[in-house]
Structure formats: structure tokens, C-alpha cells
Design a protein around this motif. Sequence first.
Motif, mmCIF file in Angstrom:
data_model
loop_
_atom_site.group_PDB
_atom_site.id
_atom_site.type_symbol
_atom_site.label_atom_id
_atom_site.label_comp_id
_atom_site.label_asym_id
_atom_site.label_seq_id
_atom_site.Cartn_x
_atom_site.Cartn_y
_atom_site.Cartn_z
ATOM 1 N N GLU A 1 -10.543 -6.644 5.336
ATOM 2 C CA GLU A 1 -10.280 -7.621 6.383
ATOM 3 C C GLU A 1 -9.093 -8.507 6.027
ATOM 4 O O GLU A 1 -8.231 -8.792 6.862
ATOM 5 N N ASP A 2 -9.020 -8.952 4.761
ATOM 6 C CA ASP A 2 -7.898 -9.793 4.342
ATOM 7 C C ASP A 2 -6.588 -9.024 4.412
ATOM 8 O O ASP A 2 -5.564 -9.567 4.822
ATOM 9 N N VAL A 3 -6.597 -7.770 4.010
ATOM 10 C CA VAL A 3 -5.379 -6.959 4.021
ATOM 11 C C VAL A 3 -4.921 -6.700 5.451
ATOM 12 O O VAL A 3 -3.746 -6.764 5.770
ATOM 13 N N GLU A 4 -5.864 -6.428 6.335
ATOM 14 C CA GLU A 4 -5.518 -6.118 7.713
ATOM 15 C C GLU A 4 -4.948 -7.329 8.440
ATOM 16 O O GLU A 4 -4.033 -7.205 9.244
ATOM 17 N N ARG A 5 -5.473 -8.527 8.157
ATOM 18 C CA ARG A 5 -4.948 -9.713 8.798
ATOM 19 C C ARG A 5 -3.531 -10.023 8.342
ATOM 20 O O ARG A 5 -2.751 -10.619 9.067
ATOM 21 N N ALA A 6 -3.185 -9.594 7.117
ATOM 22 C CA ALA A 6 -1.861 -9.881 6.573
ATOM 23 C C ALA A 6 -0.821 -8.863 7.006
ATOM 24 O O ALA A 6 0.361 -9.035 6.752
ATOM 25 N N ALA A 7 -1.242 -7.784 7.669
ATOM 26 C CA ALA A 7 -0.306 -6.720 8.036
ATOM 27 C C ALA A 7 -0.365 -6.476 9.532
ATOM 28 O O ALA A 7 -1.432 -6.537 10.146
ATOM 29 N N THR A 8 0.795 -6.231 10.134
ATOM 30 C CA THR A 8 0.852 -5.925 11.554
ATOM 31 C C THR A 8 0.349 -4.507 11.830
ATOM 32 O O THR A 8 -0.210 -4.244 12.878
ATOM 33 N N ASN A 9 0.561 -3.609 10.910
ATOM 34 C CA ASN A 9 0.095 -2.227 11.036
ATOM 35 C C ASN A 9 -0.642 -1.859 9.755
ATOM 36 O O ASN A 9 -0.017 -1.491 8.768
ATOM 37 N N PRO A 10 -1.965 -1.958 9.740
ATOM 38 C CA PRO A 10 -2.708 -1.730 8.490
ATOM 39 C C PRO A 10 -2.572 -0.309 7.957
ATOM 40 O O PRO A 10 -2.581 -0.098 6.744
ATOM 41 N N VAL A 11 -2.437 0.685 8.850
ATOM 42 C CA VAL A 11 -2.308 2.068 8.388
ATOM 43 C C VAL A 11 -0.978 2.264 7.664
ATOM 44 O O VAL A 11 -0.914 2.858 6.587
ATOM 45 N N ALA A 12 0.099 1.744 8.257
ATOM 46 C CA ALA A 12 1.405 1.826 7.602
ATOM 47 C C ALA A 12 1.420 1.020 6.317
ATOM 48 O O ALA A 12 2.012 1.434 5.314
ATOM 49 N N GLY A 13 0.754 -0.128 6.322
ATOM 50 C CA GLY A 13 0.681 -0.932 5.102
ATOM 51 C C GLY A 13 -0.083 -0.227 3.999
ATOM 52 O O GLY A 13 0.291 -0.316 2.822
ATOM 53 N N PHE A 14 -1.145 0.463 4.368
ATOM 54 C CA PHE A 14 -1.909 1.234 3.388
ATOM 55 C C PHE A 14 -1.051 2.324 2.770
ATOM 56 O O PHE A 14 -1.012 2.486 1.542
ATOM 57 N N ALA A 15 -0.340 3.071 3.607
ATOM 58 C CA ALA A 15 0.520 4.150 3.102
ATOM 59 C C ALA A 15 1.674 3.593 2.284
ATOM 60 O O ALA A 15 2.037 4.143 1.246
ATOM 61 N N ARG A 16 2.272 2.497 2.736
ATOM 62 C CA ARG A 16 3.406 1.910 2.014
ATOM 63 C C ARG A 16 2.973 1.398 0.642
ATOM 64 O O ARG A 16 3.717 1.493 -0.333
ATOM 65 N N GLY A 17 1.763 0.849 0.556
ATOM 66 C CA GLY A 17 1.264 0.391 -0.732
ATOM 67 C C GLY A 17 1.080 1.540 -1.713
ATOM 68 O O GLY A 17 1.370 1.410 -2.906
ATOM 69 N N ILE A 18 0.606 2.682 -1.223
ATOM 70 C CA ILE A 18 0.448 3.855 -2.077
ATOM 71 C C ILE A 18 1.800 4.336 -2.583
ATOM 72 O O ILE A 18 1.972 4.627 -3.772
ATOM 73 N N VAL A 19 2.773 4.435 -1.683
ATOM 74 C CA VAL A 19 4.105 4.901 -2.073
ATOM 75 C C VAL A 19 4.745 3.943 -3.074
ATOM 76 O O VAL A 19 5.379 4.374 -4.047
ATOM 77 N N THR A 20 4.566 2.639 -2.872
ATOM 78 C CA THR A 20 5.149 1.653 -3.794
ATOM 79 C C THR A 20 4.559 1.768 -5.186
ATOM 80 O O THR A 20 5.283 1.795 -6.197
ATOM 81 N N LEU A 21 3.236 1.815 -5.273
ATOM 82 C CA LEU A 21 2.586 1.948 -6.572
ATOM 83 C C LEU A 21 2.994 3.256 -7.263
ATOM 84 O O LEU A 21 3.251 3.280 -8.469
ATOM 85 N N TRP A 22 3.064 4.322 -6.494
ATOM 86 C CA TRP A 22 3.391 5.627 -7.060
ATOM 87 C C TRP A 22 4.821 5.652 -7.593
ATOM 88 O O TRP A 22 5.066 6.079 -8.717
ATOM 89 N N THR A 23 5.774 5.221 -6.796
ATOM 90 C CA THR A 23 7.184 5.347 -7.179
ATOM 91 C C THR A 23 7.589 4.341 -8.243
ATOM 92 O O THR A 23 8.459 4.636 -9.069
ATOM 93 N N LEU A 24 6.985 3.169 -8.243
ATOM 94 C CA LEU A 24 7.413 2.126 -9.177
ATOM 95 C C LEU A 24 6.777 2.271 -10.550
ATOM 96 O O LEU A 24 7.424 1.992 -11.568
ATOM 97 N N VAL A 25 5.535 2.717 -10.610
ATOM 98 C CA VAL A 25 4.802 2.739 -11.885
ATOM 99 C C VAL A 25 4.383 4.151 -12.286
ATOM 100 O O VAL A 25 4.749 4.656 -13.349
#
Length: 221
Positions: A27-51
Motif C-alpha cells: 500500500e505504501d509503495v503504490e501510493r508513492a507511485a503513479t503506476n505501481p506495475v511499472a514501478g515494480f518492474a523498474r525497481g527490479i531492473v534497478t537492483l539487478w543492473t546496479l548491484v
Amino acid sequence: MCSSDLAVIAPLFIVVLQLGVYLARGEDVERAATNPVAGFARGIVTLWTLVFLPFWATLAASLCASLDHSGNHWDQMFALPLRRWPVYAAKWIIVFGLVALSSICLPLFAVAAVEILKQVRIEWRGAALPWRLLLSGAARSCGACLLLISLQCWVSLRWRSFLVALGVGIAGIMSGIILISAPLRFLSLYPWTAAAAAASPREPLLPLVWGLCGGLAVAVR
């Protein structure tokens, strides 16, 4: 556990980690994002590529080289009537293949996680699957990672100790995280952050071209 198993487990770990975060405090994550599905995918890509992608490339190169460092297999191999460059090229291809396998698995696992979240959260059920974001991020980061793969393969083959190559990789990853607020051009040229820069929608061409050309140039030398 073989390297191919790790190539599948590495992206799966990232997706499960992100899935756990969204299930725990969605719920907290969804309220902070305009598109929770895109935010979920973007978070995965960020964690994967950076670390995890730089760490997996480091670990794959170290494991591939350590197979022949142990037991003085290099001496036995080079005693055969073989040229050296095909042996090095085979090692490089194997490492890149493992990284590419992980990059293929990442979008598949991420989409499966989105489907799980759609069953848990009704408001997600009408959202489109983030295929384009995941596929473009995984593909560009895999290409930009070629320079890092070539460097880590060289370090792993040059020094016998497994810890030397692992230490170089961890130092590069940590410095990349510390310098994450540096200009994008610097992050695009730094081997340990080039993959994250290539996955970004802002100027992805520079790190991709640099990683591809630099990686092939280092591999040939």
C-alpha cells in the motif's frame, strides 16, 4: 550447484526480494507511485543492473577461471598442441552466456511476480504487463556489461587467487554505488555502472556502445 543453476537463481533472488517488499508494504509503495506495475518492474531492473548483475558477472568469471587454476590444469591444457586464444575465448563466451541466461530469466520471473501480485491486489488486475520495460532494460544492460565481463575475465585468468577477482569486483560495485549521484556520462563509462546507465531511459546509447565496443576490444587483446 553448477554455474548454470546460479545463472537462474541470481535473477530469481532479485524478483523474490522485490515481490516480498510489495507484499509486505504494497500500500505504501503504490501510493508513492503513479503506476505501481511499472514501478515494480523498474525497481527490479534497478537492483539487478546496479548491484546483482555486476556481482554475478564477477562471480561467473571467477568461478570459470578457478576451475583451471585449481590443480594446475592450465599447465596440462597448454601442454597440448592448442593455441591459447581459443581457450581464453571459450572462457569469455561461457561467462557471457551465463550473464545472458540470467538476463533472459529476469523478465520472465518479473512477469510471473506481477501475475502473483495481480491475484493479491485487485487494483493491479487491469494493468498491462511491463514487457517492454523489462526486455529493453535487460537487453541493454547485458550488452553494456561486456566491458565488465572482459575486465573480470582478464583479472580472473591473470591471478590465481579467487579472492583477487572477487575483491576487484566488489570494490567496483561499492564504488559505483557510492558514486551513483555522479554525472550520467561518468556512470555510462564506468564499467561497474555502465549496465545501470544503459537500462536507464536517459541516454542509454552511450553506455551500450561503450560496453559493447570496449568489451570486445579488451577481449580481443
